[in-house]
Scaffold this active site. Structure first.
Site, PDB file in Angstrom:
ATOM      1  N   GLN A  21       8.740   4.910  -1.731  1.00  0.00           N
ATOM      2  CA  GLN A  21       7.870   4.612  -2.872  1.00  0.00           C
ATOM      3  C   GLN A  21       6.420   4.891  -2.497  1.00  0.00           C
ATOM      4  O   GLN A  21       6.038   4.760  -1.339  1.00  0.00           O
ATOM      5  CB  GLN A  21       7.983   3.126  -3.260  1.00  0.00           C
ATOM      6  CG  GLN A  21       9.377   2.668  -3.608  1.00  0.00           C
ATOM      7  CD  GLN A  21       9.950   3.351  -4.814  1.00  0.00           C
ATOM      8  OE1 GLN A  21       9.239   3.707  -5.734  1.00  0.00           O
ATOM      9  NE2 GLN A  21      11.250   3.562  -4.797  1.00  0.00           N
ATOM     10  N   LYS A  22       5.647   5.210  -3.505  1.00  0.00           N
ATOM     11  CA  LYS A  22       4.253   5.557  -3.281  1.00  0.00           C
ATOM     12  C   LYS A  22       3.516   4.483  -2.481  1.00  0.00           C
ATOM     13  O   LYS A  22       2.732   4.769  -1.582  1.00  0.00           O
ATOM     14  CB  LYS A  22       3.565   5.753  -4.629  1.00  0.00           C
ATOM     15  CG  LYS A  22       2.520   6.851  -4.603  1.00  0.00           C
ATOM     16  CD  LYS A  22       1.960   7.060  -5.984  1.00  0.00           C
ATOM     17  CE  LYS A  22       2.099   8.501  -6.418  1.00  0.00           C
ATOM     18  NZ  LYS A  22       1.777   8.715  -7.814  1.00  0.00           N
TER      19      LYS A  22
END
Lengths: 185, 356
Positions: free
Chosen positions: A70-71
């Site tokens: 995830q970012k």
């Protein structure tokens, strides 16, 4: 020479390899790890943090560090670079929209000094989905030719759902690392 | 008594001795002065570091002055003496530099290392300057061998060199990503869109750039990508792999899937049936409720996707931007009396209370 020799000896005795597995979120990293380990892949939550899986592969012990993509987690990737023997970059080949993103993140990793010596396996995942991008095209889009001579790398088409291509990829990675670390004297 | 008797003889002896000592001393003195003067005579006056440095810097300054004067004359074009005179002068400068080199070489045995090195570097610098001026003012017209094969070789080398540069440049800009098979719905507004299982083809489906739309996906698809929705209602059948949602505002989504990821979303209600923990990231004001979409045949589709049973995971939301034990402020559970249920048999929606 001293320290390097000691490290090599220790590693050779244990026959251990540290494999760093990354990629964008939703690429299928955890599913791949669970699949090669023969676990249930139907209830995998998006990875919050990381998973470490230790498994026996031929005569080697693989420590696979499956890091969340995830970012929010990408800035933590660099905490795991140390002593990496092999790197697996997993790509969701059905997600055209984020290939750009994918290329940028990968090239960021390739510039990391701590990962300079690591062999790179690129898994072109989700080939079971119709219309998935082919590995040759993916190599072009990701501009892999840039690192042609500077690194050992290979791109392998696979599907975490069917298990296709996973063994071929890991076979290459393990034998490449083995020829670099253990056969060198 | 004896001393007095002996004294004249002793006196004589002593005088003799003193005389001898004196003469010794004199010769010693003479020798010393002679040696000193000899040394002084033999030593070259230039054999001193100071003298060397003075003469070296003097000739260096001269060379530099001449160089700059040549340059300025050429620049102002006041001197029409032409190329020949400049060539002569440059030649003499090169000779001068050569003399300086021999001076350094001859003096090297008594110079400190530092002085030798510094003078050598300044000589090198002067040589380069002279060469630069020569190259600038006196274009070479001399004959040289030129092999024809060399040129194409150089060209290929050049292209080889430029190619990585091009690749780098490309990597900065956006490369042309092949989108051979966009499959889904894009760029629509104010409409109702229905897709059936034969349209979904059990493959990946994409919803992108939709405004004020109602979308019904009545079938099983492999993966779903949702991007850029504004004020939309989306109701889907089972998605066997994963759903990735990015940039949605003011919408309602009803989804059944193995994995659901929600990014950059605001003011949206999600009705989920999911086999793992749904996640949100860069998201605020989203609410969650259990899946409530019905159409004829959905039970079979859910069964086929292994999503027939409600596992209750819809409320176990992980907020990747809120890694604390307390409830994230970015999401909440939709109160039961605000939940809707959608039955697409007749394309009508009805709000109902649960358990009623």
């Amino acid at each position: 020479m001293g320290l390097l020799t000691i490290i090599r000896k220790v590693k050779r005795k244990e026959k251990e390899m540290r494999i760093f597995m990354v990629g964008l979120d939703n690429a299928g990293k955890t599913t791949i790890v669970k699949r090669i380990n023969g676990e249930d892949t139907s209830k995998i939550s998006p990875t919050l943090g990381f998973n470490i899986k230790t498994m026996q592969y031929n005569s080697f012990r693989l420590n696979i560090w499956d890091i969340g993509g995830q970012k929010t987690l990408r800035s933590y990737w660099r905490n795991y670079y140390e002593q990496t023997d092999g790197m697996v970059w997993v790509v969701d080949c059905s997600d055209f929209r984020r290939l750009d993103d994918c290329r940028q993140e990968l090239h960021g990793l390739l510039k990391e000094e701590k990962l300079m010596g690591a062999s790179l396996l690129i898994l072109a995942n989700k080939q079971d989905i119709k219309g998935a991008i082919q590995p040759e095209e993916l190599a072009e889009v990701l501009q892999l030719e840039v690192m042609d001579s500077s690194r050992h790398w290979k791109i392998v088409a696979c599907s975490a759902v069917t298990g296709e291509g996973l063994l071929a990829g890991f076979d290459w990675l393990v034998s490449d690392i083995a020829s670099r670390i253990y056969m060198l004297d | 008594m004896t001393t007095q008797a002996l004294s004249p003889a002793l006196e004589k002896k002593r005088a003799k001795k003193e005389e001898r000592l004196q003469s010794h001393y004199d010769t010693y003195l003479n020798d010393a002065t002679a040696r000193r003067s000899l040394a002084a005579a033999s030593s070259d006056p230039s054999e001193s570091v100071d003298a060397f440095l003075a003469s070296f810097s003097h000739s260096r300054d001269q060379v530099e002055d001449k160089l700059s004067s040549i340059l300025s004359r050429k620049a102002s074009k006041s001197d029409d003496a032409g190329v020949e005179s400049i060539r002569e002068e440059l030649k003499s400068l090169q000779l001068e530099i050569g003399n300086m080199e021999t001076l350094v070489a001859n003096s090297s045995f008594y110079l400190p290392t530092y002085s030798i090195q510094s003078s050598q570097t300044s000589i090198l610098k002067l040589k380069e300057e002279v060469e630069a001026v020569t190259a600038e003012l006196l274009p070479k017209k001399k004959f040289s061998f030129r092999s024809k094969g060399a040129k194409p070789a150089k060209d290929t080398e050049k292209t080889k060199e430029t190619q990585p540069a091009v690749a780098v440049a490309v990597s900065d800009s956006k490369p042309s990503i092949p989108v051979p098979s966009f499959y889904g719905i894009k760029d629509q507004h104010d409409c109702t869109l229905v897709r059936y299982s034969q349209d979904l083809e059990d493959r990946e489906f994409m919803l992108t750039n939709l405004t004020n739309c109602k979308v019904y996906l009545k079938g099983k698809c492999r993966a779903l990508y949702v991007n850029k929705l504004r004020n939309c209602q989306v109701y889907t059948g089972p998605v066997t792999a994963s759903v990735l949602i990015d940039d949605v505002e003011g919408s309602t989504l009803m989804l059944a899937s193995q994995q659901i990821r929600i990014h950059s979303t605001k003011n949206t209600d999600f009705y989920l049936r999911v086999r793992s923990r749904p996640i949100v990231e860069y998201t605020s004001s989203v609410r969650f409720a259990p899946y409530a979409f019905h159409y004829p045949g959905i039970e079979d589709a859910l069964q086929a996707a292994n999503l027939q049973e409600e596992t209750g995971e819809w409320e176990n939301v992980d907020d990747f931007r809120w890694l604390r034990a307390v409830q994230s402020p970015n999401w909440s559970i939709l109160p039961p009396d605000e939940r809707v249920s959608v039955d697409h048999k007749d394309v009508s929606e009805k709000t109902r209370k649960p358990n009623s």
